[in-house]
Design an enzyme around this catalytic site. Structure first.
Site, PDB file in Angstrom:
ATOM      1  N   PHE A 509      47.492 -51.413  22.349  1.00 37.43           N
ATOM      2  CA  PHE A 509      47.667 -49.974  22.542  1.00 37.43           C
ATOM      3  C   PHE A 509      48.293 -49.356  21.305  1.00 37.43           C
ATOM      4  O   PHE A 509      49.247 -49.909  20.742  1.00 37.43           O
ATOM      5  CB  PHE A 509      48.609 -49.683  23.728  1.00 37.43           C
ATOM      6  CG  PHE A 509      48.135 -50.178  25.048  1.00 37.43           C
ATOM      7  CD1 PHE A 509      47.360 -49.382  25.870  1.00 37.43           C
ATOM      8  CD2 PHE A 509      48.490 -51.447  25.492  1.00 37.43           C
ATOM      9  CE1 PHE A 509      46.945 -49.831  27.106  1.00 37.43           C
ATOM     10  CE2 PHE A 509      48.075 -51.910  26.723  1.00 37.43           C
ATOM     11  CZ  PHE A 509      47.298 -51.099  27.537  1.00 37.43           C
ATOM     12  N   ASP A 510      47.773 -48.217  20.891  1.00 39.17           N
ATOM     13  CA  ASP A 510      48.531 -47.394  19.963  1.00 39.17           C
ATOM     14  C   ASP A 510      49.703 -46.810  20.748  1.00 39.17           C
ATOM     15  O   ASP A 510      49.601 -46.603  21.968  1.00 39.17           O
ATOM     16  CB  ASP A 510      47.643 -46.281  19.409  1.00 39.17           C
ATOM     17  CG  ASP A 510      48.404 -45.368  18.452  1.00 39.17           C
ATOM     18  OD1 ASP A 510      49.033 -45.886  17.525  1.00 39.17           O
ATOM     19  OD2 ASP A 510      48.378 -44.148  18.671  1.00 39.17           O
ATOM     20  N   LYS A 511      50.812 -46.547  20.087  1.00 42.63           N
ATOM     21  CA  LYS A 511      51.981 -46.036  20.812  1.00 42.63           C
ATOM     22  C   LYS A 511      51.924 -44.519  21.015  1.00 42.63           C
ATOM     23  O   LYS A 511      51.808 -44.039  22.135  1.00 42.63           O
ATOM     24  CB  LYS A 511      53.283 -46.402  20.080  1.00 42.63           C
ATOM     25  CG  LYS A 511      54.548 -45.918  20.835  1.00 42.63           C
ATOM     26  CD  LYS A 511      55.819 -46.274  20.084  1.00 42.63           C
ATOM     27  CE  LYS A 511      56.124 -45.312  18.961  1.00 42.63           C
ATOM     28  NZ  LYS A 511      56.609 -43.985  19.424  1.00 42.63           N
ATOM     29  N   VAL A 715      43.110 -49.506  22.477  1.00 39.68           N
ATOM     30  CA  VAL A 715      43.181 -48.233  23.184  1.00 39.68           C
ATOM     31  C   VAL A 715      43.901 -47.224  22.306  1.00 39.68           C
ATOM     32  O   VAL A 715      45.036 -47.452  21.865  1.00 39.68           O
ATOM     33  CB  VAL A 715      43.935 -48.376  24.525  1.00 39.68           C
ATOM     34  CG1 VAL A 715      43.868 -47.063  25.311  1.00 39.68           C
ATOM     35  CG2 VAL A 715      43.352 -49.515  25.349  1.00 39.68           C
TER      36      VAL A 715
END
Length: 822
Positions: A509-511, A715
């Protein structure tokens, strides 16, 4: 086998000076990391031609249209040398016929790629200078396939390409036969009536035997009409399909005088085909129903008057009046009134979303993509109890819902890995069956039986070994899965991504904006030494005003709320990705950024003393609490630290748990933020691994490393994360509704700006893979049982019933996916 395509670099990237530009390297790296692309490199200019991007790819794994989408999402356009057609057609009733048609199209000189599906969709990529659209139409027409009255999508591929719909007003053409779309089913029923009639007549002693045979002959005609057509088409491209096997068996039965069994065989085979066509049509209609969500007309205000016009006539800038309870006819922004809008038809969100008018409609129209969800509405969604005025931001053929339908339509023609495997298996299996049958024809030699008995046994084996259920097993499940996903606001671009989702072992995941709200706010202003809070904040605000970074916007907004005077304007902005910015204020340089910027490795070469220990301690303290920090220095004097917080999404922690329950073993957060900040957020959400301090190129490297270990999804929001998403096994973009970049970038697009649909998509994919495995076991198991059974004496009649029954069972099993609930 690898194909190659060469693309003009100046057209791909018109703003790039030469092939050495970093954008070119970014494009080649992102393309090369995607499954199916073996190599992407720049071919130097020759004989006065421009530099060309050369892409070597496997058409069995990735289509040219997908390469085009990826290039577009990365800021480039594929040259208009290539045409791209996606048509809805009539006359493809089964995956075997679809395969035959695609192979015939690929034989046309100038056709680069062609795919056809039993959902009656055809996609063709062709070289414009070598073949015309009309020639492709003529080839289809020669095979009994007609483009529907509305061409779903005819687009130019390239800079300046146009997206338009073509209306065909010839309503007299054949819609599948003399009885329209139901001709195949009606012919099958007539064949069955002939079988019953002939069987009954044979028991009437006064009726000559030739009468029953004649009735069976009529049954042969109706039952074999479509079978003969498809067998001939397959033979013309050099393939032996199941239809050919069935015809041989039916003719063999007639030769033996077994007219009843031959007619019964063709009746059940044609009935099975017709019912498969009906079932596949159901899945197709689930997708087409999305296109019917938007109303046909819209009430608009022009020149002070209210006028009702067709939605096709709506222009960007028109003001649409939406009454309570009405469907919204176009994508747009709310300029007057308040209401709650049910967006579930488009985004899958179960709770209506509150809508309020924008403050400045003129400014909002210039950049509608940047507006929040409270101001934007989409065609096909349902207005609540309040009347609202909507300013149109996109014509009817470019709305979010129309783009989703278009992309799902393209995806239907893309085959999944399992489907491609079964196609290859069939191409080997069918000739093998014919070889076995030839051997069985001579069984009378060692077995001391009549040739007629051996011939009958061979025909029974021919029926038993025909892989009808195998051919329909995967496409029926994939189409149902893609349709079900679309109904819930999840766009899956074909069977490949759908199957790949089910194999995931890890999700990255990107934050910012993905696991967090993406709306950072200032939480701490910590001045150093004798600096006041106002001076610290003022210095940061005037510099960050020149930046469009979300953190900069948060600082500016906070400063405008807390300062009476934000100070003089800054100039000469310089930035270093992932570190910070520099600008000139009142003749002095002001630096704002992470602690890396002020260490020796800082690329802006910040002057003055090293970072004071009190500031470093404050930074560490704030970051341990999940804050993002900005250090401010003016000249050689440190002014202090500003802390910002981006709250995790409410649904993020629950989503992580649901993914873990579904069997995802590793969850990784990757971010350009400080490692301590990333660790703190990961701990809050239950993420397994946190990797911070990553530049965009580092994110790509991280995803590539993860992919070497296991299948991984990336994502993100589809904008800044495009290269990393392209290098993942599956790229997933969230918040895709209204975002062209997100829609183009991802293999899977979550229409809502929420993480809730992600576990649904993974669960649906895993269910689809289970259904495919069940179907394959059922199909192959039935063949494994029937072949030895017919060799040892099972008659053709029972073999046909079991054979066609397994085919219908496979289709019914696949259709269960249309009712999947997480």
């Amino acid at each position: 086998m690898s194909d190659r395509i060469q693309l003009d670099l100046p057209i791909l990237l018109p703003d790039v000076p030469d092939a050495k530009d970093a954008c070119v390297e970014r494009l080649t790296t992102s393309l090369q990391g995607h499954a199916g692309i073996d190599r992407a490199h720049v071919a130097p200019a020759e004989n006065g031609t421009a530099d060309r991007l050369c892409v070597h790819y496997d058409p069995e794994t990735i289509s040219l249209s997908r390469i085009r989408q990826m290039a577009k999402s990365l800021g480039s356009e594929i040259t208009d040398q290539y045409g791209h057609l996606v048509w809805g057609v009539e006359g493809i009733s089964h995956p075997r016929r679809a395969r035959t048609i695609a192979k015939r199209l690929r034989r046309i000189e100038g056709v680069v790629e062609a795919e056809a599906s039993a959902s009656e969709r055809i996609r063709v990529e062709f070289v414009r200078s070598a073949v015309s659209e009309q020639a492709i139409r003529e080839t289809l027409r020669s095979m009994g396939v007609r483009v529907r009255g509305d061409v779903i999508d005819v687009r130019d591929v390239g800079a300046g390409g146009h997206h338009h719909e073509e209306e065909n007003h010839d309503h007299d053409h054949d819609h599948g036969g003399m009885f329209g779309e139901q001709t195949e089913l009606i012919f099958a029923i007539l064949s069955g009536l002939c079988v019953v009639t002939g069987f009954g007549v044979s028991f009437v002693g006064a009726v000559p035997g030739w009468v029953a045979v004649s009735v069976y002959g009529v049954g042969y005609f109706f039952g074999g009409y479509y079978t003969v057509r498809e067998a001939v088409d397959a033979l013309r491209v050099g393939e032996f399909e199941v239809d050919f096997l069935m015809l041989v068996a039916a003719v063999g039965a007639a030769v033996l005088g077994k007219w009843l069994e031959g007619a019964f065989l063709l009746f059940l085979f044609s009935l099975g085909h017709a019912l498969e066509h009906y079932a596949m049509g159901r899945a197709r209609q689930a997708i087409e129903s999305l296109a019917e969500l938007a109303p046909d007309t819209a009430l608009i205000r022009r020149n002070g008057e209210e006028v009702e016009v067709p939605v096709e006539k709506l222009a960007v800038g028109d003001t649409v009046l939406v009454k309570p309870g009405a469907r919204i006819p176009a994508d747009g922004i709310v300029v007057e009134g308040e209401s709650a809008v049910d967006q579930s038809p488009v985004t899958g969100e179960s709770v209506p979303v509150d809508k309020t008018p924008v403050d400045d409609p003129g400014a909002a129209m210039e950049a509608p993509d940047t507006l929040g969800a409270t101001h934007r509405v989409y065609a096909g969604t349902i207005n609540g109890n309040g009347a609202i005025d909507v300013r149109v931001t996109a014509p009817s053929d470019e709305t979010t819902i129309s783009r989703v339908v278009q992309m799902v339509t393209e995806a239907e023609a893309d085959k999944s890995p399992t489907e491609r495997f079964t196609d290859r298996f069939e191409r080997i299996f069918v000739p093998s069956v014919l070889g076995l049958v030839v051997l069985l024809l001579f069984a009378w030699v060692p077995l001391d039986e009549t040739f007629a008995d051996s011939f009958y046994r061979a025909m029974a084996v021919l029926v038993a070994a025909s892989p009808c259920a195998l051919a329909i097993a995967t496409p029926s499940a994939v189409l149902s899965g893609v349709a079900r996903a679309g109904q819930s606001g999840v766009l899956v671009k074909g069977g490949g991504p759908l199957e790949q989702l089910g194999r995931l072992g890890a999700v990255a995941f990107d934050k910012t904006g993905t696991l967090t709200e993406g709306e950072p706010r200032v939480t701490d202003v910590w001045p150093y030494d004798d600096t006041s809070e106002a001076d610290l904040l003022r210095a940061a605000v005037v510099v960050e005003r020149l930046s469009d970074h979300p953190l900069a916007e948060a600082v500016v907004q906070y400063g405008e709320e807390h300062l009476d005077d934000t100070g003089a304007a800054a100039s000469d902005l310089e930035s270093v990705t992932g570190q910070g910015v520099k600008a000139t204020v009142d003749g002095e340089p002001v630096y704002v950024g992470k602690d890396d910027l002020f260490d020796e490795k800082g690329d802006l070469r910040v002057p003055g003393p090293p970072l004071p220990e009190p500031i470093r301690e404050q930074v560490e303290s704030l970051e341990s609490e999940g804050r993002t920090t900005m250090i401010v220095q003016k000249g050689e004097r440190y002014l202090g630290v500003i802390g910002l917080s981006d709250a995790p999404r409410e649904e993020a922690a629950a989503m992580v748990e649901r993914l873990r329950d579904l069997g995802i073993r590793r969850m990784i957060m990757i971010s350009g933020d400080n490692q301590r900040v990333v660790d703190a957020v990961a701990a809050q959400l239950g993420i397994d691994e946190a990797r911070g301090d990553l530049l965009p190129d580092d994110k790509v490297t991280a995803v590539q490393q993860l992919r070497e270990e296991e299948d991984v999804a990336m994502v993100g929001d589809g904008v800044n994360d495009a290269p990393a998403m392209a290098n993942a096994s599956v790229g997933i973009a969230m918040g895709a509704a209204g975002s062209d970049v997100a829609l183009e970038t991802a293999d899977v697009a979550l229409m809502a700006d929420k993480l809730d649909p992600l576990p649904f998509a993974v669960g649906l994919s895993r269910r689809t893979r289970r259904v495919i495995r069940q179907n394959l076991w059922l199909a192959l198991g039935m063949v494994a049982i029937l072949v030895p059974a017919t060799i040892f004496g099972l008659q053709i009649g029972p073999a046909v019933v079991l054979h066609e029954g397994s085919t219908l069972l496979v289709v019914g099993n696949a259709l269960r996916l249309l009712g999947y609930e997480a």
